[in-house]
Each structure stands twice: as C-alpha cells, then as structure tokens.
Motif scaffolding. Sequence first.
Motif, PDB file in Angstrom:
ATOM      1  N   ALA A 166       0.834  -1.207   0.000  1.00  0.00           N
ATOM      2  CA  ALA A 166       0.000   0.000   0.000  1.00  0.00           C
ATOM      3  C   ALA A 166       0.876   1.267   0.000  1.00  0.00           C
ATOM      4  O   ALA A 166       0.582   2.250  -0.692  1.00  0.00           O
ATOM      5  CB  ALA A 166      -0.919   0.001   1.215  1.00  0.00           C
ATOM      6  N   GLU A 167       1.960   1.229   0.781  1.00  0.00           N
ATOM      7  CA  GLU A 167       2.897   2.359   0.811  1.00  0.00           C
ATOM      8  C   GLU A 167       3.550   2.541  -0.556  1.00  0.00           C
ATOM      9  O   GLU A 167       3.739   3.669  -1.025  1.00  0.00           O
ATOM     10  CB  GLU A 167       3.966   2.112   1.876  1.00  0.00           C
ATOM     11  N   MET A 168       3.865   1.426  -1.198  1.00  0.00           N
ATOM     12  CA  MET A 168       4.489   1.453  -2.526  1.00  0.00           C
ATOM     13  C   MET A 168       3.564   2.129  -3.543  1.00  0.00           C
ATOM     14  O   MET A 168       4.000   2.985  -4.322  1.00  0.00           O
ATOM     15  CB  MET A 168       4.797   0.017  -2.954  1.00  0.00           C
ATOM     16  N   VAL A 169       2.287   1.752  -3.519  1.00  0.00           N
ATOM     17  CA  VAL A 169       1.308   2.351  -4.435  1.00  0.00           C
ATOM     18  C   VAL A 169       1.166   3.846  -4.148  1.00  0.00           C
ATOM     19  O   VAL A 169       1.036   4.672  -5.058  1.00  0.00           O
ATOM     20  CB  VAL A 169      -0.053   1.629  -4.330  1.00  0.00           C
ATOM     21  N   GLY A 170       1.197   4.197  -2.848  1.00  0.00           N
ATOM     22  CA  GLY A 170       1.104   5.600  -2.458  1.00  0.00           C
ATOM     23  C   GLY A 170       2.245   6.438  -2.991  1.00  0.00           C
ATOM     24  O   GLY A 170       2.119   7.660  -3.150  1.00  0.00           O
ATOM     25  N   LYS A 171       3.377   5.803  -3.272  1.00  0.00           N
ATOM     26  CA  LYS A 171       4.532   6.497  -3.836  1.00  0.00           C
ATOM     27  C   LYS A 171       4.544   6.474  -5.365  1.00  0.00           C
ATOM     28  O   LYS A 171       5.501   6.910  -6.005  1.00  0.00           O
ATOM     29  CB  LYS A 171       5.838   5.880  -3.317  1.00  0.00           C
ATOM     30  N   GLY A 172       3.472   5.955  -5.950  1.00  0.00           N
ATOM     31  CA  GLY A 172       3.345   5.989  -7.399  1.00  0.00           C
ATOM     32  C   GLY A 172       3.848   4.764  -8.132  1.00  0.00           C
ATOM     33  O   GLY A 172       3.904   4.749  -9.357  1.00  0.00           O
ATOM     34  N   PHE A 173       4.203   3.683  -7.386  1.00  0.00           N
ATOM     35  CA  PHE A 173       4.671   2.449  -8.022  1.00  0.00           C
ATOM     36  C   PHE A 173       3.532   1.428  -8.059  1.00  0.00           C
ATOM     37  O   PHE A 173       2.932   1.125  -7.022  1.00  0.00           O
ATOM     38  CB  PHE A 173       5.858   1.858  -7.249  1.00  0.00           C
ATOM     39  N   GLN A 174       3.266   0.892  -9.219  1.00  0.00           N
ATOM     40  CA  GLN A 174       2.201  -0.092  -9.365  1.00  0.00           C
ATOM     41  C   GLN A 174       2.767  -1.512  -9.245  1.00  0.00           C
ATOM     42  O   GLN A 174       3.894  -1.773  -9.682  1.00  0.00           O
ATOM     43  CB  GLN A 174       1.507   0.066 -10.724  1.00  0.00           C
ATOM     44  N   PRO A 175       1.988  -2.436  -8.668  1.00  0.00           N
ATOM     45  CA  PRO A 175       2.450  -3.827  -8.521  1.00  0.00           C
ATOM     46  C   PRO A 175       2.719  -4.444  -9.894  1.00  0.00           C
ATOM     47  O   PRO A 175       1.935  -4.273 -10.820  1.00  0.00           O
ATOM     48  CB  PRO A 175       1.290  -4.530  -7.818  1.00  0.00           C
TER      49      PRO A 175
END
Length: 487
Positions: A443-452
């Motif tokens: 979730a933190e990763m997505v919040g930084k603009g990185f998609q799974p």
Amino acid sequence: MATQLLKRCFPQTPRLQPSPLFFSDEASQDLVTSLVSILTHQRSKSRWSSLRSACPNGINPCEFSQITLQLKNKPHLALRFFLWTNSNSLCHHNLSSYSTLIHLLARSRRYSHAYDLIATAIRSSSSHLNDNPRCRFDAPPLNLFETLVKTYRDCGSSPFVFDLLIKACLDSKKVDPSLEIVRMLLSRGISPKVSTLNSLISRVCRIRGVDGGYAIYRELFRLDEENLEISKRGLGFRVIPNVHTYNELMLCFYQDGLVDKVEEIWREMGEMGCKPNACSYGVFMAGFCEEGKMEDAEKLWEEMRNEEIEPDVVCYNTMIGGFCKVGDVGRAEEFFREMGLAGIDSTASTFEHLVKGYCNIGDVDSAFLVYRDMCRRALRPDASTLDLMIRLLCDRSRVQDALDFVRNAVGKFDLFPKEKSYEALIKGLCLEGKMEEALKVQAEMVGKGFQPNSEIYDAFIDGYIRQGNEELAGALRNEMLQTQLQS
C-alpha cells in the motif's frame, strides 16, 4: 600602471557632439551647481525635499553625470542620489549616466554596488535597445562596455570595472558578449584578472563542452606556439594561468569521463611551472580511482605528501571511495582512520563510500554499523545507499532488519525506497508468511506511485498458497491477468 595603460589604450574619441559628461548650457550648469550644494551641505532630513523643489521637472542624464562626478569622494551619497532619482522618476537614465556612477563605485571599491548597477544597466538597456539609435551593438553588454570605455578617463575609474561587467554577463549566462569584451580588452593590451578568465572558461566548458572551454583557454592565455615561451616567463601584458585554471579544466574533463585529458592538463600545468594544490591532486587521483588504478592513485597520494601538501576531505573521500570500489575496504578504513587523526571531519560521502564498499563485499553487519555511525553524526545518507542496504538485507533473509532500516530512514531523513527495494521487501515478507505486513508495504508502494508488477503478484500468490488460502491466491491470479490485459 594598469590605469595609465587604459588611458593610452582608451583615448577619448573625437566627438562631433559635446561629451555626454560636459555641456555648455548655462542653465544646466547652474542647476548642477545648486543640486551639488544641496547634496553636500544640507542635512539628510531636509536634503531630499530641497532637491525636489530645486528640480521639479527632474534632470537629464548629462546633468546626473555632472553631479555624480562632483561627488566622487562621496560614493555613498552619489548612490543614494541615483536611487532617489530612480524611485521618484526624476531622471531617465541612459548608459552614460549609469556608467558614470558605475565608475565612481568601482574606483571607491564598492564592488557589490557597482556590480548590481551593471546588472541593472544591462537589463534597462535591453528593454530600450530599439529605441536608442546610439546603440551600435545588438548585445546590451557590448553597448555598456563601449560607454564604460568612453567615460573611463573622465571618471578616473578602476580597471576592475571591466571584470565586474564580465562577471555580470556570465551570471546572466551571456557568454558571447563576455567573450567579445575580453577579446576587445586583450586586443588593446589589457587583460582581466585571471579569476575572471577562469570563470569565463568554466562557463564555456559547461555550455559548449570542455573542448570548447579548452580552446578558449588556449586563446585567452595566448598559448599558441609563438607566444608560449613569453607566457611561461610572464613577459608582456599576458596573464598567466594559475592553479585554479588547470583545476577547472581537469575537473571538466574528469566529469566528461576523459581521464586521459586530465593527465594531459596535469602535464601542461607542470610545463607552465604551475604548482598543483590539494584540489589538483584530488581531481587527478579521482581519474585513477574511477578506472580502478589504485596503485597510480596511491603514488599520487605519496607525491602530494612528499610535496608537503595537506590532503583535504575531498582527497580522503576520493581514496576511500576508490578502494571501496575495488573491494579493498580494509585499505579504505585505514584512510578513514588517518582522516580522523588529521582532524578532518568526515562527510556523508565518506560514510556512503564505506557502506557501499561493505555492501559490495557482502558484509552487511559492518555496513549496518557504518550506517548507524553516520546517523549518529546527523549525516543524511543518499537514497542509493538506502536501496543497497535494503536489498542486501533481504538477500540475507533479514527482512525485518530491512523493514526497520526503512522505517528509520523514512522517519529521520524522509527517504523512501525505490521500486526494486519495495519489491525486495514484499517478496521477503511474503516468503516469511508475513502477509499483513507485506500488504502494508505494498500500500505504501502504491502511495509512492509504483504499481504492482507480475513479480509482486507472484510473491503474494505464493505466500497465500503456502498458507493454504487457495481462494485468495486465485483471486489475485485473475486480478493479475486483468491488469496485464489492460496494459
């Protein structure tokens, strides 16, 4: 000496019209005399109101120049008078009136005020260039230079006024006019200060490339074959390049990855009889370190010490970084300890080199200790160091340590991992079955603009399968397929 040379090289040009600084109008002469008397004899409280009453319609640039000349021993008052006329719109200043005050400020060594006024004059003449038929050049700095030359003798100026003009041009990124001004000065047997020429060469290197900067260096210091011997002996009017000239050239060549050219400049510096300093050695050593030639770098280090030149923090960091790069962290630590004994404070770069050095040889514990020492000294790490540590810890199955490391970096330095580091954390947590923690990181990763990506999906799917949660694993498979189809 320089002033006399300027007087010979910049003789007053015969004019068909009266000089901009002298005029025969009796009414103007009376007004100038009256205003000078008010400025020099009245107190500041009544001075400005009296001036306003004495010239309700303002003054022209010629009158301003005459007043300024009579205030040559009161430069601060002359500047205040200029600012007053400007703020009250009482004089439409032109290049001649600007030049008079610029000369006055330069000769009284009020260099910062003179510099500011030069910049103002260039901006002002830029906006009125097409309205002034007397402007011979398309470039405002060249018109100002011409006016400064014409008014130089009348104002009893200082040669440094031209250095200030060149500096103002360079600061406003006007390289071509700067070059033209220097060339016109050199053609008259006058050279700006070597520091001014160095600044010009540096700017040319950055705008036109280091080869262009090197060509300008050869031109400005007259280093063609027929004049080389004269330059080396310091004969004539030529200014000799100094150590800062060569340092700048070596640095530019090094930054362009041209290490062989760095060595060529080093030899040229020796041929010109210029003694290198710590910065010179630092740049040359950096070239060897970049290529992993640590034996050559150490020879330079020893030569520097034999010359009794004390290495600075850049030199130490260069050697530490070079040894870390080739995997000899032990030798890097020796330089680190020597640096401390010499009383030189470590910088963030010092610790960055050591952390990366230990990471490169897989010694994560030592890297972690160095990192903690760095944090204790309140030195901010680079984002690349953060990512290197995260991946190394994850590779060693120390995911929790990596997670704690991230939390510390985020809380203390506001640093965040890159995409690959998030990926390593999520994979490690899923492998250990810590799915909830992995979801938080995702979730933190997505919040930084990185998609799974597919690898992150696979990590979650494998983790849920190991937990026996086939239903959630299947849902993630379908989501991954849909995401791939949409992309």
